[in-house]
Design a protein around this motif. Structure first.
Motif, PDB file in Angstrom:
ATOM      1  N   GLY A  89      32.633  52.780  -5.112  1.00 24.68           N
ATOM      2  CA  GLY A  89      32.223  53.628  -6.309  1.00 24.68           C
ATOM      3  C   GLY A  89      31.483  54.598  -5.303  1.00 24.68           C
ATOM      4  O   GLY A  89      31.419  54.365  -4.340  1.00 24.68           O
ATOM      5  N   PRO A  90      31.493  55.997  -5.630  1.00 24.21           N
ATOM      6  CA  PRO A  90      30.966  56.993  -4.624  1.00 24.21           C
ATOM      7  C   PRO A  90      29.406  56.951  -4.122  1.00 24.21           C
ATOM      8  O   PRO A  90      27.955  55.667  -4.270  1.00 24.21           O
ATOM      9  CB  PRO A  90      31.117  58.461  -5.604  1.00 24.21           C
ATOM     10  CG  PRO A  90      30.089  57.934  -7.140  1.00 24.21           C
ATOM     11  CD  PRO A  90      30.966  56.345  -6.944  1.00 24.21           C
ATOM     12  N   ASN A  91      29.098  56.971  -2.974  1.00 24.13           N
ATOM     13  CA  ASN A  91      27.484  57.213  -2.607  1.00 24.13           C
ATOM     14  C   ASN A  91      26.710  58.229  -3.226  1.00 24.13           C
ATOM     15  O   ASN A  91      27.339  59.370  -3.982  1.00 24.13           O
ATOM     16  CB  ASN A  91      27.819  58.041  -0.705  1.00 24.13           C
ATOM     17  CG  ASN A  91      28.950  56.964  -0.182  1.00 24.13           C
ATOM     18  OD1 ASN A  91      28.284  55.664  -0.357  1.00 24.13           O
ATOM     19  ND2 ASN A  91      30.018  57.725   0.530  1.00 24.13           N
ATOM     20  N   LYS A  92      25.189  57.794  -3.733  1.00 22.23           N
ATOM     21  CA  LYS A  92      24.829  59.219  -3.967  1.00 22.23           C
ATOM     22  C   LYS A  92      24.176  59.166  -3.057  1.00 22.23           C
ATOM     23  O   LYS A  92      23.162  58.003  -2.032  1.00 22.23           O
ATOM     24  CB  LYS A  92      24.176  58.122  -4.850  1.00 22.23           C
ATOM     25  CG  LYS A  92      25.118  57.370  -6.110  1.00 22.23           C
ATOM     26  CD  LYS A  92      24.145  56.623  -7.192  1.00 22.23           C
ATOM     27  CE  LYS A  92      25.419  55.902  -8.421  1.00 22.23           C
ATOM     28  NZ  LYS A  92      24.556  54.886  -8.794  1.00 22.23           N
ATOM     29  N   ALA A  93      23.735  60.577  -3.223  1.00 23.50           N
ATOM     30  CA  ALA A  93      21.793  60.574  -2.134  1.00 23.50           C
ATOM     31  C   ALA A  93      21.196  60.052  -2.844  1.00 23.50           C
ATOM     32  O   ALA A  93      20.841  60.051  -3.884  1.00 23.50           O
ATOM     33  CB  ALA A  93      22.027  62.434  -2.096  1.00 23.50           C
ATOM     34  N   ALA A  94      19.994  59.546  -1.479  1.00 22.30           N
ATOM     35  CA  ALA A  94      18.970  58.875  -1.251  1.00 22.30           C
ATOM     36  C   ALA A  94      17.422  60.262  -2.988  1.00 22.30           C
ATOM     37  O   ALA A  94      16.964  59.495  -2.946  1.00 22.30           O
ATOM     38  CB  ALA A  94      18.405  58.911  -0.567  1.00 22.30           C
ATOM     39  N   LEU A  95      18.455  61.424  -2.502  1.00 22.58           N
ATOM     40  CA  LEU A  95      17.387  62.488  -3.279  1.00 22.58           C
ATOM     41  C   LEU A  95      18.156  62.521  -5.022  1.00 22.58           C
ATOM     42  O   LEU A  95      17.530  63.315  -5.124  1.00 22.58           O
ATOM     43  CB  LEU A  95      17.086  64.147  -2.783  1.00 22.58           C
ATOM     44  CG  LEU A  95      16.609  63.449  -1.126  1.00 22.58           C
ATOM     45  CD1 LEU A  95      16.690  64.848  -0.297  1.00 22.58           C
ATOM     46  CD2 LEU A  95      14.740  63.217  -1.231  1.00 22.58           C
ATOM     47  N   GLY A  96      19.134  61.916  -5.075  1.00 17.56           N
ATOM     48  CA  GLY A  96      19.812  61.770  -6.707  1.00 17.56           C
ATOM     49  C   GLY A  96      20.552  63.134  -6.666  1.00 17.56           C
ATOM     50  O   GLY A  96      20.717  63.498  -5.633  1.00 17.56           O
ATOM     51  N   LEU A  97      20.629  62.869  -7.829  1.00 16.86           N
ATOM     52  CA  LEU A  97      22.124  63.804  -8.532  1.00 16.86           C
ATOM     53  C   LEU A  97      21.701  65.014  -8.432  1.00 16.86           C
ATOM     54  O   LEU A  97      22.112  66.069  -7.867  1.00 16.86           O
ATOM     55  CB  LEU A  97      22.127  63.257  -9.998  1.00 16.86           C
ATOM     56  CG  LEU A  97      23.570  64.476 -10.740  1.00 16.86           C
ATOM     57  CD1 LEU A  97      24.683  64.209 -10.028  1.00 16.86           C
ATOM     58  CD2 LEU A  97      23.417  64.286 -12.434  1.00 16.86           C
ATOM     59  N   ILE A  98      20.543  65.658  -8.272  1.00 18.90           N
ATOM     60  CA  ILE A  98      20.337  67.242  -7.989  1.00 18.90           C
ATOM     61  C   ILE A  98      20.583  67.923  -6.499  1.00 18.90           C
ATOM     62  O   ILE A  98      20.893  68.233  -6.319  1.00 18.90           O
ATOM     63  CB  ILE A  98      18.429  67.189  -8.176  1.00 18.90           C
ATOM     64  CG1 ILE A  98      18.038  67.162  -9.509  1.00 18.90           C
ATOM     65  CG2 ILE A  98      17.740  69.008  -7.296  1.00 18.90           C
ATOM     66  CD1 ILE A  98      18.770  68.019 -10.457  1.00 18.90           C
ATOM     67  N   TRP A  99      20.194  66.759  -5.534  1.00 23.29           N
ATOM     68  CA  TRP A  99      20.214  67.460  -4.407  1.00 23.29           C
ATOM     69  C   TRP A  99      21.959  67.373  -4.103  1.00 23.29           C
ATOM     70  O   TRP A  99      22.276  68.125  -3.793  1.00 23.29           O
ATOM     71  CB  TRP A  99      20.295  66.310  -3.360  1.00 23.29           C
ATOM     72  CG  TRP A  99      20.340  66.186  -2.088  1.00 23.29           C
ATOM     73  CD1 TRP A  99      20.590  65.820  -0.987  1.00 23.29           C
ATOM     74  CD2 TRP A  99      19.241  67.701  -1.183  1.00 23.29           C
ATOM     75  NE1 TRP A  99      20.992  66.727   0.196  1.00 23.29           N
ATOM     76  CE2 TRP A  99      19.728  67.858   0.164  1.00 23.29           C
ATOM     77  CE3 TRP A  99      18.731  68.840  -1.603  1.00 23.29           C
ATOM     78  CZ2 TRP A  99      19.237  68.669   1.085  1.00 23.29           C
ATOM     79  CZ3 TRP A  99      17.993  69.897  -0.809  1.00 23.29           C
ATOM     80  CH2 TRP A  99      18.316  69.525   0.514  1.00 23.29           C
ATOM     81  N   SER A 100      22.595  65.974  -4.734  1.00 19.88           N
ATOM     82  CA  SER A 100      24.166  65.512  -4.619  1.00 19.88           C
ATOM     83  C   SER A 100      24.933  67.070  -4.785  1.00 19.88           C
ATOM     84  O   SER A 100      25.863  67.621  -4.785  1.00 19.88           O
ATOM     85  CB  SER A 100      24.665  64.700  -5.519  1.00 19.88           C
ATOM     86  OG  SER A 100      24.156  63.561  -4.781  1.00 19.88           O
ATOM     87  N   ASN A 101      24.297  67.297  -5.745  1.00 20.53           N
ATOM     88  CA  ASN A 101      25.266  68.297  -6.474  1.00 20.53           C
ATOM     89  C   ASN A 101      24.218  70.375  -5.267  1.00 20.53           C
ATOM     90  O   ASN A 101      25.082  71.286  -6.794  1.00 20.53           O
ATOM     91  CB  ASN A 101      23.997  69.342  -7.713  1.00 20.53           C
ATOM     92  CG  ASN A 101      25.240  68.536  -8.820  1.00 20.53           C
ATOM     93  OD1 ASN A 101      26.441  67.722  -8.775  1.00 20.53           O
ATOM     94  ND2 ASN A 101      24.792  67.819  -9.449  1.00 20.53           N
ATOM     95  N   ILE A 102      23.671  70.325  -4.557  1.00 19.52           N
ATOM     96  CA  ILE A 102      23.441  71.477  -3.780  1.00 19.52           C
ATOM     97  C   ILE A 102      23.788  71.358  -3.209  1.00 19.52           C
ATOM     98  O   ILE A 102      24.204  72.619  -2.310  1.00 19.52           O
ATOM     99  CB  ILE A 102      21.326  70.931  -3.672  1.00 19.52           C
ATOM    100  CG1 ILE A 102      20.925  71.024  -4.994  1.00 19.52           C
ATOM    101  CG2 ILE A 102      21.082  72.066  -2.707  1.00 19.52           C
ATOM    102  CD1 ILE A 102      19.040  70.974  -4.639  1.00 19.52           C
ATOM    103  N   VAL A 103      24.668  70.506  -2.149  1.00 21.08           N
ATOM    104  CA  VAL A 103      24.972  70.081  -0.717  1.00 21.08           C
ATOM    105  C   VAL A 103      26.320  70.856  -0.809  1.00 21.08           C
ATOM    106  O   VAL A 103      27.431  70.700  -1.775  1.00 21.08           O
ATOM    107  CB  VAL A 103      25.172  69.335  -0.143  1.00 21.08           C
ATOM    108  CG1 VAL A 103      23.527  68.692  -0.021  1.00 21.08           C
ATOM    109  CG2 VAL A 103      26.347  68.256  -0.390  1.00 21.08           C
TER     110      VAL A 103
END
Length: 196
Positions: free
Chosen positions: A128-142
């Motif tokens: 499965g994919p890695n998840k940013a420790a800051l959650g989905l919001i941060w994942s979509n910001i980078v």
């Protein structure tokens, strides 16, 4: 930090062979005088540095790179207390400041963060994919996401009876608009970073 000082001194000594340092400065000073470090452990402190200190520094110096290590560290305590809505707003403000710095001053911004992952020993992303420790919001910001991983690897002799362990470092391109997703092994030694 001690490790940072070691890196600079090692690199400075290598470059000193080709370019002598000024007599009035030590090797460490010669190669660290353009590195600016500020510490904060709150989101308000991080926002202050990004909105006030970085623009002031960019106006006075020729900045080449901004590194934030780590956004999660500055928000950790506040995330326990604050609501999800407030955390999201804080992340968006920080992201907006980081993007503004990058575009206005034409410099890359690197955010070092932790991830939560389900990694097996053979494939960085097989479970499965890695998840940013800051959650989905941060994942979509980078805009770009790279994973650095260090793991122990078991090595068996040809008979399969003797076993030893070694450390393997992996660099993985997980999200990029212009680079193919790939994973490579590398080592870090006194000559720098080398692909294996």
């Amino acid at each position: 930090s001690m490790r940072f000082k070691q890196l600079i001194e090692t690199r400075a000594a290598q470059l000193h062979k080709h370019r002598p340092v000024r007599a009035e400065k030590s090797l460490f000073e010669e190669f660290s005088d353009r590195v600016y470090v500020e510490k904060t452990d709150t989101s308000s402190g991080l926002e202050h540095y990004l909105s006030r200190w970085i623009p002031k520094l960019a106006a006075e110096k020729n900045l080449g790179l901004v590194i934030v290590d780590s956004v999660a560290g500055a928000l950790r305590d506040e995330f326990i207390v604050n609501s999800a809505t407030r955390r999201t707003e804080t992340l968006w403000r920080i992201a907006k400041l980081l993007r503004s710095i990058s575009f206005k001053y034409n410099i890359p911004v690197v955010c070092i963060n932790q991830v939560t992952a389900n990694i097996d020993n053979n494939d960085l992303t097989s479970k499965g994919p890695n998840k940013a420790a800051l959650g989905l919001i941060w994942s979509n910001i980078v805009n770009e996401r790279y994973i650095l991983c260090k793991r122990e690897v078991l090595k068996f002799d040809t008979s399969g009876s003797e076993c030893s362990t070694s450390t393997e470092r992996l660099f993985s391109i997980e999200l990029s608009s212009h680079l193919q997703n790939t994973t490579v092994s590398y080592i870090i030694n006194t000559k720098g970073i080398r692909l294996v």
